[in-house]
Design an enzyme around this catalytic site. Sequence first.
Site, PDB file in Angstrom:
ATOM      1  CD  GLU A 104     -16.716 -11.104   2.485  1.00 11.59           C
ATOM      2  OE1 GLU A 104     -16.857 -12.239   1.930  1.00 11.59           O
ATOM      3  OE2 GLU A 104     -15.410 -10.859   2.380  1.00 11.59           O
ATOM      4  CB  CYS A 117      -8.998 -13.329   9.792  1.00 11.50           C
ATOM      5  SG  CYS A 117      -8.766 -11.647   9.016  1.00 11.50           S
ATOM      6  CB  CYS A 124     -11.792   0.108   4.433  1.00  7.47           C
ATOM      7  SG  CYS A 124     -10.299   0.480   5.344  1.00  7.47           S
ATOM      8  CB  CYS A 128      -4.430   0.027   0.788  1.00  8.56           C
ATOM      9  SG  CYS A 128      -4.327   0.801   2.557  1.00  8.56           S
ATOM     10  CB  CYS A 131      -6.953  -3.500  -0.078  1.00 13.55           C
ATOM     11  SG  CYS A 131      -7.995  -4.319   1.194  1.00 13.55           S
ATOM     12  N   GLY A 191     -11.705  -3.359   7.102  1.00 12.05           N
ATOM     13  CA  GLY A 191     -11.689  -1.979   7.785  1.00 12.05           C
ATOM     14  C   GLY A 191     -10.426  -1.998   8.378  1.00 12.05           C
ATOM     15  CD  GLU A 192      -6.459   1.122  10.148  1.00  8.14           C
ATOM     16  OE1 GLU A 192      -5.726   0.644   9.412  1.00  8.14           O
ATOM     17  OE2 GLU A 192      -6.276   1.196  11.422  1.00  8.14           O
ATOM     18  CB  SER A 223      -3.676  -6.001  10.991  1.00 16.57           C
ATOM     19  OG  SER A 223      -2.868  -5.374   9.915  1.00 16.57           O
ATOM     20  CB  SER A 245      -0.362  -2.576   6.085  1.00 18.44           C
ATOM     21  OG  SER A 245      -1.375  -3.377   6.622  1.00 18.44           O
ATOM     22  CG  HIS A 247       1.600  -3.102   2.325  1.00 22.33           C
ATOM     23  ND1 HIS A 247       1.764  -4.213   2.646  1.00 22.33           N
ATOM     24  CD2 HIS A 247       0.550  -2.474   2.896  1.00 22.33           C
ATOM     25  CE1 HIS A 247       0.631  -4.830   3.331  1.00 22.33           C
ATOM     26  NE2 HIS A 247       0.015  -3.862   3.534  1.00 22.33           N
ATOM     27  CG  ASN A 322      -4.056 -13.508  -1.597  1.00 26.40           C
ATOM     28  OD1 ASN A 322      -3.641 -14.487  -1.933  1.00 26.40           O
ATOM     29  ND2 ASN A 322      -4.164 -12.739  -0.109  1.00 26.40           N
ATOM     30  CB  CYS A 365      -4.441 -11.178   2.984  1.00 25.75           C
ATOM     31  SG  CYS A 365      -3.938 -11.916   4.521  1.00 25.75           S
TER      32      CYS A 365
HETATM   33  N1  SAH Z   1      -6.538  -1.986   7.817  1.00 28.41           N
HETATM   34  C1  SAH Z   1      -5.952  -2.926   8.437  1.00 28.41           C
HETATM   35  C2  SAH Z   1      -6.449  -4.371   8.199  1.00 28.41           C
HETATM   36  C3  SAH Z   1      -6.101  -4.703   6.832  1.00 28.41           C
HETATM   37  S1  SAH Z   1      -6.333  -6.405   6.264  1.00 28.41           S
HETATM   38  C4  SAH Z   1      -4.422  -2.905   7.818  1.00 28.41           C
HETATM   39  O1  SAH Z   1      -4.403  -2.145   6.907  1.00 28.41           O
HETATM   40  O2  SAH Z   1      -3.380  -3.249   8.580  1.00 28.41           O
HETATM   41  C5  SAH Z   1      -4.799  -7.217   6.647  1.00 28.41           C
HETATM   42  C6  SAH Z   1      -3.745  -7.029   5.684  1.00 28.41           C
HETATM   43  O3  SAH Z   1      -4.027  -7.702   4.274  1.00 28.41           O
HETATM   44  C7  SAH Z   1      -3.114  -5.711   5.504  1.00 28.41           C
HETATM   45  O4  SAH Z   1      -1.457  -5.905   5.729  1.00 28.41           O
HETATM   46  C8  SAH Z   1      -3.213  -5.304   4.121  1.00 28.41           C
HETATM   47  O5  SAH Z   1      -2.614  -4.361   3.688  1.00 28.41           O
HETATM   48  C9  SAH Z   1      -3.431  -6.857   3.276  1.00 28.41           C
HETATM   49  N2  SAH Z   1      -3.924  -6.976   2.168  1.00 28.41           N
HETATM   50  C10 SAH Z   1      -4.935  -5.978   1.474  1.00 28.41           C
HETATM   51  N3  SAH Z   1      -5.275  -6.201   0.508  1.00 28.41           N
HETATM   52  C11 SAH Z   1      -4.429  -7.520  -0.070  1.00 28.41           C
HETATM   53  C12 SAH Z   1      -4.205  -8.349  -1.037  1.00 28.41           C
HETATM   54  N4  SAH Z   1      -4.947  -8.110  -2.112  1.00 28.41           N
HETATM   55  N5  SAH Z   1      -3.317  -9.252  -0.829  1.00 28.41           N
HETATM   56  C13 SAH Z   1      -2.396  -9.617   0.044  1.00 28.41           C
HETATM   57  N6  SAH Z   1      -2.676  -8.682   1.215  1.00 28.41           N
HETATM   58  C14 SAH Z   1      -3.535  -7.901   1.293  1.00 28.41           C
END
Ligand code: SAH
Length: 391
Positions: A104, A117, A124, A128, A131, A191-192, A223, A245, A247, A322, A365
């Site tokens: 997407e 984005c 991935c 996490c 996610c 993805g990462e 990111s 990230s 967190h 989210n 996100c």
């Molecule tokens: N793999 C990369 C890009 C991922 S998406 C990374 O980990 O940074 C971008 C951001 O969205 C990351 O900070 C990720 O942790 C966050 N993210 C993932 N799931 C989410 C969710 N359900 N709600 C809010 N942010 C989320």
Amino acid sequence: MSAAALTVPATAAERTNLLGLPRRELEAFVAQLGSKPFRARQLMNWMYKRGVGSFAEMTDLAKALRERLGAEAEVRAPEILTVRRSADGTLKWLLKADASQAFEMVFIPEPDRGTLCISSQVGCALDCSFCATAQQGFNRNLSTAEIVGQVWLAERELGREARGQADAPGAAAGAAGDERRVTNVVLMGMGEPLANFRNVVPALSIFLDDFGFDLSRRRVTLSTSGLVPQIYRLAEVSNVALAVSLHAPDDALRNELVPINRKHPIAELLEACWHYLDSRHGRSVTFEYVMLEGVNDSPTQALEVARLLRGHPAKVNLIPFNPFPGTRYRRSPAHQIQRFRDVLLRHGVLATVRRTRGDDIDAACGQLAGRVIDRTTVRLGSKVIGVAVHP
Ligand code: SAH
């Protein structure tokens, strides 16, 4: 008989997709076709400044070169499966990876900019816990052409849409001209990106290249969940903005939320971030922090985050969680997020709260899942157009 007539046309699979070639490689490719390397710049001008993908339209290229390109190359963006529009104007495209997989991309329009984005992988591997993409596991890396092709495609689609509106009866004449619609690119989709280093780095160079999308380094953000060795490698070859990230303020909790932390704990990760800034003369690293109710959102945890980052060139971006089907987490209430931000600010750490966009179409996100509802239809190879996502 001309040279072009002797060329056996390549099949689609053999053609070189020019969206995957940064300038140096494109120059080499053009040279190999018997043209001067500077023709690559003309080609890029057509592709990236004018959004043209058909060689026949590239009228200032010699006919012989156009014919060779037509036989051996292509400009091919990912195929669109569906597009959805959120009430807030956010657009989400589901793009085809192969017969049964999709990925997407999301466009977020704002008055002063347009942020795209994009995804770097299908699925991935990093798992996490909060996610949606993690739930589907890892499928494959996207190619450079598929990564660059997302921006190319979005520009084309948004341009087409804007022209459509301009042509509509009553619209101002000449509106929606050639200006760029995608002003910022963030690798925050599926993805990462640093796990697909080999394909992502050439894509970054096309985004920044004057002859490519010509975006400033501050308008391209990568990111990462914290692949420490690759952050050091990135420092050697690119200078785009870095988002990390975080967190969690401590290793025990971060091990649980972002499992790669077990391999590369917080102290190591922060070292790599400061190294990246020093070597690339960057301004600051953005630390993303997803707000999970009762998990990582207490004022004490905010204080711990402040202790980690205070005195460093860092910004914290708080992301309201989210939700997605099956998750065990809940979004922190707004007042809790404000409080967290206030603690950070009071302790000298810049912090903002990310406005959630596109959540009504699962485009926010962490909600990108590339779900193709009727996978069988796609797998059987019947017409994929119109396959629904998340009805
Ligand atoms: N793999 C990369 C890009 C991922 S998406 C990374 O980990 O940074 C971008 C951001 O969205 C990351 O900070 C990720 O942790 C966050 N993210 C993932 N799931 C989410 C969710 N359900 N709600 C809010 N942010 C989320």
